[in-house]
Write an enzyme that holds these catalytic residues in place. Sequence first.
Site, PDB file in Angstrom:
ATOM      1  CB  THR A  17      -0.951   0.024   1.212  1.00 44.23           C
ATOM      2  OG1 THR A  17      -0.184  -0.137   2.416  1.00 44.23           O
ATOM      3  CG2 THR A  17      -1.985  -1.078   1.111  1.00 44.23           C
ATOM      4  N   GLY A  18       2.158   1.159   0.119  1.00 43.98           N
ATOM      5  CA  GLY A  18       3.031   2.323   0.000  1.00 43.98           C
ATOM      6  C   GLY A  18       3.242   2.691  -1.455  1.00 43.98           C
ATOM      7  CB  THR A  20       8.284   2.399  -2.885  1.00 41.98           C
ATOM      8  OG1 THR A  20       8.740   3.722  -2.615  1.00 41.98           O
ATOM      9  CG2 THR A  20       9.399   1.614  -3.558  1.00 41.98           C
ATOM     10  CE  LYS A  43      -4.077   1.108   4.676  1.00 44.96           C
ATOM     11  NZ  LYS A  43      -4.986   2.263   4.487  1.00 44.96           N
ATOM     12  CB  ILE A  96      13.510  -3.592  -2.613  1.00 46.47           C
ATOM     13  CG1 ILE A  96      12.949  -4.752  -3.458  1.00 46.47           C
ATOM     14  CG2 ILE A  96      14.053  -2.486  -3.504  1.00 46.47           C
ATOM     15  CD1 ILE A  96      13.966  -5.450  -4.327  1.00 46.47           C
ATOM     16  CB  THR A  97      13.956  -2.033   2.711  1.00 45.84           C
ATOM     17  OG1 THR A  97      12.588  -2.398   2.475  1.00 45.84           O
ATOM     18  CG2 THR A  97      14.001  -0.816   3.622  1.00 45.84           C
ATOM     19  CD  GLU A  98      19.967   2.936  -0.139  1.00 41.51           C
ATOM     20  OE1 GLU A  98      21.110   3.439  -0.062  1.00 41.51           O
ATOM     21  OE2 GLU A  98      19.180   3.161  -1.083  1.00 41.51           O
ATOM     22  CE1 TYR A 159      18.847  -2.545 -12.052  1.00 43.65           C
ATOM     23  CE2 TYR A 159      19.071  -0.172 -11.755  1.00 43.65           C
ATOM     24  CZ  TYR A 159      18.612  -1.398 -11.303  1.00 43.65           C
ATOM     25  OH  TYR A 159      17.919  -1.476 -10.134  1.00 43.65           O
ATOM     26  CD  GLU A 209      29.186  -1.781  -4.493  1.00 50.59           C
ATOM     27  OE1 GLU A 209      29.118  -1.927  -3.248  1.00 50.59           O
ATOM     28  OE2 GLU A 209      28.356  -1.140  -5.129  1.00 50.59           O
ATOM     29  CG  HIS A 247      25.920  -0.372  -2.212  1.00 49.25           C
ATOM     30  ND1 HIS A 247      26.204  -1.315  -3.179  1.00 49.25           N
ATOM     31  CD2 HIS A 247      24.743   0.185  -2.572  1.00 49.25           C
ATOM     32  CE1 HIS A 247      25.230  -1.325  -4.083  1.00 49.25           C
ATOM     33  NE2 HIS A 247      24.333  -0.432  -3.721  1.00 49.25           N
TER      34      HIS A 247
END
Length: 291
Positions: A17-18, A20, A43, A96-98, A159, A209, A247
């Site tokens: 429901t957010g 994003t 919800k 996915i959350t950062e 990507y 990295e 990161h």
Amino acid sequence: MSILVNKNTRVLTQGITGATGQFHTRACIEYGTQMVAGVTPGKGGTSFEGIPIFDTVARAVKETGVNASVIYVPPPFAADAILEAADADIPLVICITEGIPVRDMVQVKRYLEGRKSRLLGPNCPGTITPGECKIGIMPGHIHKPGSIGVVSRSGTLTYEAVDQLTRLGMGQSTCVGIGGDPVHGLEFVDVLEMFNNDAQTTAVVMIGEIGGSAEEEAAGWIKAHMKKPVAGFIAGQTAPPGKRMGHAGAIISGGKGTASEKIAAMAAAGIRMASSPATIGTTMQEAMSGK
């Protein structure tokens, strides 16, 4: 059979429901992914784009038979969302959350030990098997079905690599972003082993990295076990020691985790190393040709 996800994957969105969660859920639906349920406490009984929303993950699993979850829950609550998915025995949990606190992720990592759920992320773009299933935030249109596996700590460079591969006519079997946080789920070695055993994958691009030792560990595994050509690149080559670049996990400390160390270890393992992000695709071509 490509790894992690395919056309039969049934996906639950935690945090649907957010803004994003809704944006990327819609994009995954448009790609053809089976987005079959959403969870937001309070919800339950509502819906989004025809997708039923539940109050709990357990209820969503029972009612819809989901076998993967993607999490867009804000950082203070994301660790609890991962734990809830694990308690429901969802085989693949993608976060996915950062910005999740490292202490929270240490507790999550310990909790997941011995459980059925495999965690991808956090702070990752997700995973995609081109033409079959996309779970996450990657742009679907740059991907092309094929036989090159991609595994990366960097979403943006994933990507870039995929776009180069596609332009050179090299499609991808599965692309996996493992995330750039210092404490996360699936590691390079986990994904490399899957690619090594996957009949559809003929070669692999690995993007690392600065910071940590995951790339050196992967290089050791590749040298001992990998049967397929690997092309690699290390981001952050100009980063000064002690400075965080991008990161949360990309920081050189105590003289360890430098780009030069990682590049040397990977090259010694037989990985064909790209000199810049712009040459990842052509480096893969060279690795496959053996020249």
